[in-house]
Motif scaffolding. Structure first.
Motif, PDB file in Angstrom:
ATOM      1  N   GLU A 266      47.845  48.893  34.749  1.00 46.14           N
ATOM      2  CA  GLU A 266      47.594  48.327  36.079  1.00 46.14           C
ATOM      3  C   GLU A 266      46.383  47.405  36.048  1.00 46.14           C
ATOM      4  O   GLU A 266      46.391  46.320  36.664  1.00 46.14           O
ATOM      5  N   GLU A 270      46.164  43.155  36.881  1.00 44.07           N
ATOM      6  CA  GLU A 270      45.208  42.545  37.817  1.00 44.07           C
ATOM      7  C   GLU A 270      44.341  41.512  37.104  1.00 44.07           C
ATOM      8  O   GLU A 270      44.015  40.464  37.673  1.00 44.07           O
ATOM      9  N   THR A 271      43.989  41.801  35.845  1.00 38.43           N
ATOM     10  CA  THR A 271      43.208  40.842  35.072  1.00 38.43           C
ATOM     11  C   THR A 271      43.998  39.542  34.866  1.00 38.43           C
ATOM     12  O   THR A 271      43.445  38.441  34.977  1.00 38.43           O
ATOM     13  N   TYR A 273      46.746  38.361  36.673  1.00 31.88           N
ATOM     14  CA  TYR A 273      47.315  37.671  37.837  1.00 31.88           C
ATOM     15  C   TYR A 273      46.522  37.854  39.135  1.00 31.88           C
ATOM     16  O   TYR A 273      46.916  37.295  40.166  1.00 31.88           O
ATOM     17  N   GLY A 274      45.441  38.617  39.099  1.00 34.00           N
ATOM     18  CA  GLY A 274      44.638  38.824  40.294  1.00 34.00           C
ATOM     19  C   GLY A 274      45.190  39.922  41.176  1.00 34.00           C
ATOM     20  O   GLY A 274      46.251  40.501  40.913  1.00 34.00           O
ATOM     21  N   SER A 275      44.482  40.211  42.255  1.00 36.15           N
ATOM     22  CA  SER A 275      44.887  41.291  43.156  1.00 36.15           C
ATOM     23  C   SER A 275      46.072  40.901  44.029  1.00 36.15           C
ATOM     24  O   SER A 275      46.786  41.758  44.549  1.00 36.15           O
ATOM     25  N   ASN A 276      46.299  39.590  44.213  1.00 39.02           N
ATOM     26  CA  ASN A 276      47.443  39.106  44.989  1.00 39.02           C
ATOM     27  C   ASN A 276      48.293  38.229  44.058  1.00 39.02           C
ATOM     28  O   ASN A 276      48.115  37.021  43.969  1.00 39.02           O
ATOM     29  N   VAL A 277      49.243  38.881  43.379  1.00 41.32           N
ATOM     30  CA  VAL A 277      50.010  38.181  42.338  1.00 41.32           C
ATOM     31  C   VAL A 277      50.822  37.037  42.913  1.00 41.32           C
ATOM     32  O   VAL A 277      51.024  36.008  42.261  1.00 41.32           O
ATOM     33  N   SER A 280      49.189  33.817  42.576  1.00 37.69           N
ATOM     34  CA  SER A 280      48.766  33.395  41.253  1.00 37.69           C
ATOM     35  C   SER A 280      49.567  32.178  40.793  1.00 37.69           C
ATOM     36  O   SER A 280      50.788  32.127  40.940  1.00 37.69           O
ATOM     37  N   SER A 323      57.072  41.283  42.314  1.00 39.10           N
ATOM     38  CA  SER A 323      55.768  41.495  41.695  1.00 39.10           C
ATOM     39  C   SER A 323      55.908  42.318  40.423  1.00 39.10           C
ATOM     40  O   SER A 323      56.901  43.027  40.234  1.00 39.10           O
TER      41      SER A 323
END
Length: 464
Positions: A266, A270-271, A273-277, A280, A323
């Motif tokens: 997990e 996040e690394t 694609y960020g917290s809001n994929v 991205s 996602s």
């Protein structure tokens, strides 16, 4: 369209001798033209692939352009030696002869390419076919129309139709092409369509290369760097939105590392694609609504039967967005463990010993790829020796496709034939055996079969 196809086929047949007897220099010049065009039109290719399924430009360069460029350069470097007849040792019975393997073009070739890597998986087989001296008809996928148009424009500007021609269109075009008599067919796609291609080829006794897919497992053993393995699997699974034939399809994690691995996986997503994929710029989309609906139905079926979404599970039909999703508590009755996913959903199961999981893998169709992560050589060797797959990688994902010195391809359900580097050249060649007689020792065995001749025959039977 049908009349155009027949016209081009007739034209290419007249060019077969010229192409098959062409020199290495002439073939290399053709490959250089492809490379030059590719580098000159880099931005255009990135644009058309973004239009087709929002493929990030960096992924176009890494997974499409770089693969083609490296294949061209590798082929150029080795083509002269590949084309030379290969000498073989002489059996004692044939002393006085010389044996050679001569590589000759198969002739008229059909390449049917897929939509997931529409440029790479069109042009790399074309590179091999040209290197072997063939004429080619290329049918790119209609599901990525902008990329297909780019390919047609490129080929039309570089090649005479008697050498290479591109035909766009839907499945009816592919069907008509498959009804024609080719000398070789190279198909990349699903096992279901692969069976159709093979059946059509059988009517003409045409040889085939089938680059298919299947459910490729990944195994995380007890002795492993959890964070590193999680990052590699995350990249291998979610690159191109999971639409990769050699992506990890499902995952076994040793119970010792199960929970720490889930956390690391997990974190790696996040690394990347960020917290809001969804926002991205580095995350592609499902190619169309039909494939979106198929993958979404696999997800819903799994959830209805008890699977739990560890993270992800967000879908947007209007944007063909799914996602990065990880499922736990998966059971064999779920469709997601029965069908190839070909999307960004990863079912994960824990295991205690390697004996059961290898038995589970062997009970299904042989996969195109198998991945094992462990620093324990004995564990790795047990997995490799007790499973069958087209390709295998220890401690990484996907990298086997970029290895020019290794054959790439499946086994049985996941494919027939090999490609890549010299293996691609051989796949588009007839390996003709040539024996040159210089001293005829076999005349000693000609009739009439006297006592002396029969004695010699018995001697040969016993000692040779």
């Amino acid at each position: 369209m049908e009349d155009q196809i027949l016209e081009i086929l007739a034209l290419q047949k007249t060019a077969l001798l010229r192409l098959s007897t062409s020199s290495a220099e002439e073939r290399i010049a053709k490959l250089r033209k492809i490379e030059s065009y590719l580098l000159l039109h880099k931005e255009e290719l990135c644009d058309v692939m973004y239009q087709d399924f929002k493929k990030p430009a960096s992924e176009v360069v890494i997974a499409e352009m770089l693969g083609v460029k490296r294949e061209i350069n590798h082929t150029i470097k080795h083509l002269k030696s590949w084309m030379k007849p290969a000498s073989v040792s002489t059996p004692l019975m044939l002393l006085g002869t010389k044996g050679l393997v001569q590589y000759e073009a198969k002739g008229l070739c059909l390449i049917i390419s897929p939509w997931n890597y529409p440029f790479n998986l069109s042009i790399c087989p074309l590179v091999h076919a040209i290197a072997a001296g063939n004429a080619v008809i290329l049918k790119p996928s209609e599901l990525t129309p902008n990329t297909s148009s780019f390919i047609k424009k490129m080929i039309s500007s570089l090649f005479d139709k008697s050498e290479v021609a591109v035909f766009e269109g839907d499945a009816t075009v592919s069907t008509f092409l498959l009804e024609q008599k080719f000398d070789h067919i190279f198909f990349t796609g699903s096992p279901a369509i692969g069976k159709v291609v093979m059946a059509a080829a059988a009517k003409h006794l045409t040889s085939v290369t089938l680059e298919l897919g299947g459910k490729s497992p990944a195994i995380v053993g007890p002795d492993v760097n959890v964070e590193e393995a999680a990052a590699k699997i995350s990249w291998g699974k979610f690159l191109n939105n999971g639409q990769t034939c050699i992506a990890p399809d499902y995952l076994y994690v040793h119970e010792k590392n199960y929970f720490s691995f889930l956390q690391a996986l997990e974190a790696s997503v996040e690394t990347f694609y960020g917290s809001n994929v969804a926002k991205s710029k580095d995350y592609a989309r499902i190619v169309n609504r039909r494939h979106f609906d198929r993958i979404a139905s696999l997800l819903e079926d799994a959830k209805e039967k008890g699977a739990q979404v560890l993270f992800g599970g967000i879908t947007d039909a209007d944007d063909c967005y799914i996602s990065p999703t990880v499922l736990t508590n998966c059971t064999p009755d779920m469709r997601i463990l029965q069908e190839e996913i070909f999307g960004p959903i990863l079912p994960i199961m824990s295991f205690k010993d390697e004996f059961q999981i290898t038995a589970d893998i062997r009970s299904g169709d042989k996969p195109l790829a198998l991945y094992v992560f462990s620093t324990n050589t004995e564990f790795n060797n047990y997995i490799l020796n007790n499973t069958s797959s087209g390709t295998s990688v220890v401690n990484d994902c996907l990298i086997q496709f970029g290895h020019n010195e290794l054959p790439f391809g499946g086994v049985n359900h996941s494919g027939i034939g090999k490609s890549g580097g010299h293996y691609g050249f051989v796949e588009f060649s007839n390996q003709k055996s040539v024996v040159i007689q210089r001293t005829n020792l076999l005349k000693n065995f000609y009739p009439p079969y006297s006592v002396k001749v029969r004695w010699m025959i018995d001697f040969v039977l016993k000692w040779l």
